[in-house]
Design an enzyme around this catalytic site. Structure first.
Site, PDB file in Angstrom:
ATOM      1  N   ASP A   2       9.397   2.568  -0.484  1.00 35.52           N
ATOM      2  CA  ASP A   2       8.375   3.242   0.322  1.00 35.52           C
ATOM      3  C   ASP A   2       8.692   2.942   1.786  1.00 35.52           C
ATOM      4  O   ASP A   2       8.387   1.867   2.298  1.00 35.52           O
ATOM      5  CB  ASP A   2       6.995   2.716  -0.076  1.00 35.52           C
ATOM      6  CG  ASP A   2       5.881   3.289   0.786  1.00 35.52           C
ATOM      7  OD1 ASP A   2       6.191   3.868   1.846  1.00 35.52           O
ATOM      8  OD2 ASP A   2       4.706   3.135   0.415  1.00 35.52           O
ATOM      9  N   TYR A  30       0.857  -1.180   0.000  1.00 40.64           N
ATOM     10  CA  TYR A  30       0.000   0.000   0.000  1.00 40.64           C
ATOM     11  C   TYR A  30       0.895   1.233   0.000  1.00 40.64           C
ATOM     12  O   TYR A  30       1.773   1.369   0.865  1.00 40.64           O
ATOM     13  CB  TYR A  30      -0.888  -0.020   1.254  1.00 40.64           C
ATOM     14  CG  TYR A  30      -1.829   1.154   1.359  1.00 40.64           C
ATOM     15  CD1 TYR A  30      -2.976   1.227   0.576  1.00 40.64           C
ATOM     16  CD2 TYR A  30      -1.575   2.189   2.257  1.00 40.64           C
ATOM     17  CE1 TYR A  30      -3.848   2.301   0.681  1.00 40.64           C
ATOM     18  CE2 TYR A  30      -2.449   3.272   2.363  1.00 40.64           C
ATOM     19  CZ  TYR A  30      -3.575   3.316   1.576  1.00 40.64           C
ATOM     20  OH  TYR A  30      -4.436   4.380   1.683  1.00 40.64           O
ATOM     21  N   LYS A  66       4.584   9.056   8.528  1.00 38.77           N
ATOM     22  CA  LYS A  66       4.475   8.515   9.890  1.00 38.77           C
ATOM     23  C   LYS A  66       5.542   9.048  10.860  1.00 38.77           C
ATOM     24  O   LYS A  66       5.444  10.173  11.302  1.00 38.77           O
ATOM     25  CB  LYS A  66       4.440   6.991   9.826  1.00 38.77           C
ATOM     26  CG  LYS A  66       3.273   6.526   8.903  1.00 38.77           C
ATOM     27  CD  LYS A  66       2.858   5.131   9.122  1.00 38.77           C
ATOM     28  CE  LYS A  66       1.855   4.654   8.069  1.00 38.77           C
ATOM     29  NZ  LYS A  66       0.473   4.946   8.370  1.00 38.77           N
TER      30      LYS A  66
HETATM   31  N1  HOZ Z   1      -3.730   2.882   6.046  1.00 41.67           N
HETATM   32  C1  HOZ Z   1      -3.405   2.795   7.419  1.00 41.67           C
HETATM   33  C2  HOZ Z   1      -2.839   1.489   7.800  1.00 41.67           C
HETATM   34  N2  HOZ Z   1      -1.988   0.870   6.898  1.00 41.67           N
HETATM   35  C3  HOZ Z   1      -4.552   3.080   8.329  1.00 41.67           C
HETATM   36  C4  HOZ Z   1      -4.750   4.526   8.463  1.00 41.67           C
HETATM   37  C5  HOZ Z   1      -5.692   4.932   9.569  1.00 41.67           C
HETATM   38  O1  HOZ Z   1      -6.811   4.418   9.672  1.00 41.67           O
HETATM   39  O2  HOZ Z   1      -5.311   5.774  10.323  1.00 41.67           O
END
Ligand code: HOZ
Length: 428
Positions: A238, A143, A266
């Site tokens: 990534d 992702y 992050k």
């Molecule tokens: N896409 C995020 C985890 N891989 C989750 C993002 C969220 O809900 O804060």
């Protein structure tokens, strides 16, 4: 008792799609009501009803030092009085860029953005602009945020909700996105051969974190590096999840691999909305205003976001033992979980790398999306709820990595292992 969370979820659904601002949070795949958080400190989350949880999400990675880490809070408070945004350059942005360059030696230039999605989207555009090619190779279950090109066979929420095809993505965009299985170098080579001279970049999570935590096989990343060199393809790592988490220099340092471009999110923002992409000068100099690959943002380099990120990264750089401590805690957790899972008697797999870890109820090794998806994820959902009821907050999906934060004590880890033992008795 989660009465207030139940009420808040009902109310949220009247004004917010699905009651949440990011889909995985809705607990849709595990069922039940999402817990609404009121505050957090150190390793603990507190919900609207006053329940305490030991947190294994850490805001999906950023809170590596624990919640409301005093120096970060203080830095934000002190900075906020000087205004929260200027839309003009600041010295702080230079300090942030210099700090990142000192931690990641193969990054010559870095551009700050406001999220991991933006970072990956911009890196892809840059790779296309630099090479004059259109196609991208990504990996199933990885992702890279929600830009159109990446939402083909993606992990995280798309894997969680079984979304194979996203309405709104044009046929042309989907056709330019080529997908290989993670850890399968032969497939990547085949895609490159079939699309000779057309592939702009290969992008991947060095340690996958959006289909559980999945490690790269020895030689896999090195093989991609060689292939990119041979074919003039931009190699993008990534590191939104792994950057500044696995080591000061991220997965690149920990795994001894060098990408052409790297994307961050992050941890780089210390809990504020920050992302970044950077890499070789030869490529980065094509970004506007140096070159014509356009990329911009009013809130890019925002002073409050920068000071939170800077303080977090500086703490990590100045105290490298944090990484040893985190690794030791994660191995301790892994060993404890191993013990209770082994005595439980059903098949399981624990994948762990640095402070990332995940449990899969599977009888075979979990090495890619197919093996992650074929695990007994119904069992994971039961385990998740049993743990939540015992005050342990895990990601609400088997397709997500858990993230440890360094505020966790060994007592917290013991409490977690004990809760896992009791929870497994409730899992059928
Ligand atoms: N896409 C995020 C985890 N891989 C989750 C993002 C969220 O809900 O804060």
């Amino acid at each position: 008792m989660i009465e207030k969370s139940i009420q808040l979820f009902q109310r949220a659904q009247q004004s917010i799609p699905g009651g949440v601002n990011s889909p995985v949070r809705a607990f849709k795949s595990v069922g039940g009501t999402p817990i609404f958080i009121k505050n957090a400190k150190g390793p603990y989350l507190y919900d609207a009803d006053g329940n305490r949880y030991i947190d294994y999400i850490a805001s999906w990675g950023p809170m590596i030092l624990g919640h409301a880490y005093d120096p970060v809070v203080k830095a934000i408070q002190e900075r906020a009085v000087y205004s929260t945004s200027y839309g003009a350059p600041t010295e702080l942005e230079i300090e942030m860029a210099e700090l990142i360059l000192s931690m990641v030696p193969n990054v010559d230039l870095i551009r700050m953005v406001s999220s991991g999605t933006e970072a990956c989207m911009s890196a892809l555009r840059l790779a296309r602009g630099y090479t004059g090619r259109n196609k991208v190779i990504k990996f199933e279950g990885h992702y890279h945020g929600h830009a159109d090109s990446f939402l083909v066979k993606a992990g995280s929420g798309l894997a969680t909700f079984g979304i194979q095809q996203v309405p709104g993505i044009t046929v042309g965009v989907a056709a330019d996105t080529l997908v290989a299985a993670y850890n399968n170098l032969d497939q990547v080579k085949q895609l490159v051969a079939e699309n000779k001279g057309e592939v702009a970049c290969i992008i991947l999570e060095p340690v996958a974190g959006n289909m559980g935590c999945i490690l790269p096989r020895p030689g896999f990343l090195e093989g991609i590096r060689r292939l990119c060199d041979e074919e003039g393809i931009v190699f993008i790592l990534d590191e939104v999840m792994t950057g500044f988490r696995l080591a000061p220099g991220g997965a690149q340092e920990k795994l001894g691999i060098k990408a052409d471009l790297v994307t961050y999110g992050k941890v780089i923002g210390g809990g504020m909305p920050v992302g970044a992409f950077g890499g070789k000068k030869e490529i980065m100099q094509h970004i506007s205003p140096l070159g014509n690959v356009y990329q911009a943002g009013t809130l890019s380099g925002n002073p409050i976001a920068m000071i939170a990120g800077y303080t977090t990264l500086k703490t990590l750089k100045d105290n490298p033992t944090i990484y040893t401590e985190l690794d030791e805690k994660t191995v301790y957790l892994k060993n404890g979980l191993n013990e209770v899972l082994a005595s439980w008697g059903q098949p399981y797999v624990i994948n762990q790398f640095g402070s990332m870890i995940s449990i899969h109820f599977s009888s075979h090794p979990v090495t890619d999306f197919a093996t992650a998806a074929s695990a007994n994820n119904k069992m994971f959902n039961q385990f998740f709820h049993a743990m939540l009821n015992k005050g342990i907050y895990l990601p609400p999906s088997a397709f997500e990595s858990w993230f440890l934060n360094n505020a966790l004590s060994y007592e917290d880890l013991d409490e977690t292992i004990k809760a896992a033992k009791e929870s497994l008795e409730e899992v059928k």
